[in-house]
Design a protein around this motif. Structure first.
Motif, PDB file in Angstrom:
ATOM      1  N   ASP A 135     -31.705  13.998   5.154  1.00 32.32           N
ATOM      2  CA  ASP A 135     -30.424  14.375   5.794  1.00 32.32           C
ATOM      3  C   ASP A 135     -30.280  14.777   6.946  1.00 32.32           C
ATOM      4  OD1 ASP A 135     -27.812  15.632   5.493  1.00 32.32           O
ATOM      5  OD2 ASP A 135     -28.636  17.336   4.824  1.00 32.32           O
ATOM      6  N   PRO A 136     -30.109  13.769   8.097  1.00 34.58           N
ATOM      7  CA  PRO A 136     -30.102  14.240   9.502  1.00 34.58           C
ATOM      8  C   PRO A 136     -29.083  15.042  10.037  1.00 34.58           C
ATOM      9  CG  PRO A 136     -29.429  11.938   9.030  1.00 34.58           C
ATOM     10  CD  PRO A 136     -29.645  12.553   7.815  1.00 34.58           C
ATOM     11  N   ARG A 137     -29.432  16.156  10.626  1.00 35.34           N
ATOM     12  CA  ARG A 137     -28.542  16.972  10.926  1.00 35.34           C
ATOM     13  C   ARG A 137     -28.711  17.345  12.404  1.00 35.34           C
ATOM     14  NH1 ARG A 137     -29.398  22.075   7.123  1.00 35.34           N
ATOM     15  NH2 ARG A 137     -31.000  20.846   6.013  1.00 35.34           N
ATOM     16  N   PRO A 138     -27.868  17.380  13.275  1.00 35.47           N
ATOM     17  CA  PRO A 138     -28.044  17.874  14.848  1.00 35.47           C
ATOM     18  C   PRO A 138     -29.031  18.910  15.053  1.00 35.47           C
ATOM     19  CG  PRO A 138     -25.755  17.563  14.467  1.00 35.47           C
ATOM     20  CD  PRO A 138     -26.396  17.574  13.047  1.00 35.47           C
ATOM     21  N   VAL A 139     -29.019  19.967  14.141  1.00 33.39           N
ATOM     22  CA  VAL A 139     -29.983  21.243  14.603  1.00 33.39           C
ATOM     23  C   VAL A 139     -31.507  20.814  14.135  1.00 33.39           C
ATOM     24  CG1 VAL A 139     -29.462  22.193  12.338  1.00 33.39           C
ATOM     25  CG2 VAL A 139     -30.090  23.797  14.416  1.00 33.39           C
ATOM     26  N   LEU A 140     -31.650  19.661  13.421  1.00 33.78           N
ATOM     27  CA  LEU A 140     -33.049  19.287  13.311  1.00 33.78           C
ATOM     28  C   LEU A 140     -33.274  17.932  13.937  1.00 33.78           C
ATOM     29  CD1 LEU A 140     -32.971  19.827   9.332  1.00 33.78           C
ATOM     30  CD2 LEU A 140     -33.930  21.441  10.961  1.00 33.78           C
ATOM     31  N   LEU A 141     -32.372  17.121  14.032  1.00 31.57           N
ATOM     32  CA  LEU A 141     -32.451  15.924  14.820  1.00 31.57           C
ATOM     33  C   LEU A 141     -32.743  16.153  16.407  1.00 31.57           C
ATOM     34  CD1 LEU A 141     -32.888  12.905  14.706  1.00 31.57           C
ATOM     35  CD2 LEU A 141     -30.552  12.651  14.712  1.00 31.57           C
ATOM     36  N   CYS A 172     -31.806   8.203  20.125  1.00 31.51           N
ATOM     37  CA  CYS A 172     -32.112   9.360  19.250  1.00 31.51           C
ATOM     38  C   CYS A 172     -31.072  10.418  19.758  1.00 31.51           C
ATOM     39  CB  CYS A 172     -33.457  10.013  19.790  1.00 31.51           C
ATOM     40  SG  CYS A 172     -33.852  11.096  18.454  1.00 31.51           S
ATOM     41  N   TYR A 173     -30.711  10.751  21.131  1.00 29.96           N
ATOM     42  CA  TYR A 173     -29.726  11.827  21.259  1.00 29.96           C
ATOM     43  C   TYR A 173     -28.414  11.158  20.869  1.00 29.96           C
ATOM     44  CZ  TYR A 173     -33.510  13.723  24.244  1.00 29.96           C
ATOM     45  OH  TYR A 173     -34.593  14.199  24.423  1.00 29.96           O
ATOM     46  N   GLN A 174     -28.261   9.850  21.008  1.00 27.70           N
ATOM     47  CA  GLN A 174     -26.851   9.248  20.640  1.00 27.70           C
ATOM     48  C   GLN A 174     -26.660   9.513  19.056  1.00 27.70           C
ATOM     49  OE1 GLN A 174     -29.024   7.860  22.564  1.00 27.70           O
ATOM     50  NE2 GLN A 174     -27.703   7.268  24.577  1.00 27.70           N
ATOM     51  N   SER A 175     -27.547   9.458  18.327  1.00 23.80           N
ATOM     52  CA  SER A 175     -27.535   9.669  16.689  1.00 23.80           C
ATOM     53  C   SER A 175     -27.206  11.224  16.757  1.00 23.80           C
ATOM     54  CB  SER A 175     -29.084   9.534  16.253  1.00 23.80           C
ATOM     55  OG  SER A 175     -29.290   8.335  16.265  1.00 23.80           O
ATOM     56  N   VAL A 176     -27.773  12.104  17.498  1.00 24.49           N
ATOM     57  CA  VAL A 176     -27.504  13.470  17.396  1.00 24.49           C
ATOM     58  C   VAL A 176     -25.988  13.702  17.760  1.00 24.49           C
ATOM     59  CG1 VAL A 176     -27.752  15.777  18.231  1.00 24.49           C
ATOM     60  CG2 VAL A 176     -29.758  14.295  17.943  1.00 24.49           C
ATOM     61  N   ILE A 177     -25.325  13.134  18.636  1.00 19.53           N
ATOM     62  CA  ILE A 177     -23.952  13.146  19.159  1.00 19.53           C
ATOM     63  C   ILE A 177     -23.166  12.521  17.916  1.00 19.53           C
ATOM     64  CG2 ILE A 177     -22.226  12.311  20.808  1.00 19.53           C
ATOM     65  CD1 ILE A 177     -24.651  12.356  22.897  1.00 19.53           C
ATOM     66  N   ALA A 178     -23.638  11.424  17.430  1.00 19.28           N
ATOM     67  CA  ALA A 178     -22.622  10.783  16.478  1.00 19.28           C
ATOM     68  C   ALA A 178     -22.712  11.449  15.360  1.00 19.28           C
ATOM     69  CB  ALA A 178     -23.230   9.405  16.080  1.00 19.28           C
ATOM     70  N   ALA A 194     -19.144  13.211  13.966  1.00 16.24           N
ATOM     71  CA  ALA A 194     -18.866  13.120  12.458  1.00 16.24           C
ATOM     72  C   ALA A 194     -18.704  14.189  11.450  1.00 16.24           C
ATOM     73  CB  ALA A 194     -19.879  11.958  11.437  1.00 16.24           C
ATOM     74  N   LYS A 195     -19.440  15.156  11.706  1.00 17.94           N
ATOM     75  CA  LYS A 195     -19.332  16.518  10.958  1.00 17.94           C
ATOM     76  C   LYS A 195     -18.594  17.499  11.622  1.00 17.94           C
ATOM     77  CE  LYS A 195     -23.661  15.927   8.449  1.00 17.94           C
ATOM     78  NZ  LYS A 195     -24.896  16.395   7.980  1.00 17.94           N
ATOM     79  N   ASN A 196     -17.921  16.909  12.893  1.00 17.62           N
ATOM     80  CA  ASN A 196     -16.986  17.894  13.795  1.00 17.62           C
ATOM     81  C   ASN A 196     -17.838  19.437  14.096  1.00 17.62           C
ATOM     82  OD1 ASN A 196     -14.540  18.406  15.190  1.00 17.62           O
ATOM     83  ND2 ASN A 196     -13.768  19.524  13.434  1.00 17.62           N
ATOM     84  N   ILE A 197     -19.172  19.060  14.574  1.00 13.25           N
ATOM     85  CA  ILE A 197     -20.031  20.221  15.230  1.00 13.25           C
ATOM     86  C   ILE A 197     -19.760  19.984  16.702  1.00 13.25           C
ATOM     87  CG2 ILE A 197     -22.298  21.213  15.255  1.00 13.25           C
ATOM     88  CD1 ILE A 197     -22.702  19.888  12.532  1.00 13.25           C
ATOM     89  N   ARG A 198     -19.470  21.085  17.395  1.00 14.90           N
ATOM     90  CA  ARG A 198     -19.550  21.352  18.657  1.00 14.90           C
ATOM     91  C   ARG A 198     -20.053  22.526  18.967  1.00 14.90           C
ATOM     92  NH1 ARG A 198     -17.568  17.117  17.427  1.00 14.90           N
ATOM     93  NH2 ARG A 198     -16.265  15.699  18.537  1.00 14.90           N
ATOM     94  N   ASP A 199     -21.450  22.542  19.177  1.00 17.02           N
ATOM     95  CA  ASP A 199     -22.228  23.721  19.539  1.00 17.02           C
ATOM     96  C   ASP A 199     -23.345  23.311  20.560  1.00 17.02           C
ATOM     97  OD1 ASP A 199     -24.080  22.025  18.164  1.00 17.02           O
ATOM     98  OD2 ASP A 199     -24.402  23.408  16.484  1.00 17.02           O
TER      99      ASP A 199
END
Length: 184
Positions: free
Chosen positions: A97-103, A120-126, A130-135
């Protein structure tokens, strides 16, 4: 300059001290056990720390799907400078379950040890988009990906009072300096 490990330890001690006033409530028993091991790690040194890491490793093996336990273990490996072992823990977390906070820490650690992965960083952004996370993780990924949207997003953070200009000063450093500050 204050070392990140010191800041991590100070924050952890502060968090633990505030929790002493009431009995902590954990999501589950393994999470509580891992939290107690982290407390032990912070107040110990030498052989005790090594033993705590072994116990956390065993706990994460006994509860392979417990994100809290594995994340605490990864964080202590980072604080102990065991970046390759921490990377493997983040890889396990991100496989299911990749999540930006862990990836994001996985990407940054890999770059820090010279194993930077293209995209790798592009995956975090994507995933964040997709989850509408802007942190701050999203903003950091934009910075490290050298994404052209970084400056505009940074301004949005300032105007929305999500972060101050002082908070964002870290982005005046080059990527290598940031990595070496976070992971000495």
């Amino acid at each position: 300059m204050i070392k990140p490990i010191f800041l991590f330890t100070a924050l952890l001690i502060s968090t633990l001290a505030s929790g002493l006033q009431a009995a902590p409530v954990y999501a589950d028993k393994p999470t509580g056990e891992a939290s107690n091991l982290m407390k032990q790690y912070v107040i110990s040194s030498g052989a005790v720390r090594v033993e705590v890491l072994h116990r956390l490793e065993a706990l994460s093996a006994d509860h392979p799907d417990n994100v809290n336990v594995r994340r605490m273990y990864a964080n202590l490996l980072v604080s102990d400078g065991q970046y390759d072992r921490a990377i493997s823990q983040y890889e396990i977390l991100n496989k299911k379950d990749p999540r930006p906070v862990l990836l994001l820490p996985e990407c940054m650690l890999k770059e820090r040890v010279g194993k930077k992965e293209s995209g790798c960083y592009q995956s975090v952004i994507a995933i964040a988009e997709a989850k509408n996370i802007r942190d701050s993780d999203y903003l950091t990924a934009l910075y490290f990906a050298e994404d052209k949207r970084f400056l505009a997003e940074k301004e949005k953070f300032i105007h929305a009072n999500k972060m101050t200009k002082a908070d964002l000063a870290v982005f005046t450093l080059n990527r290598e300096k940031i990595l070496h500050t976070l992971f000495p």
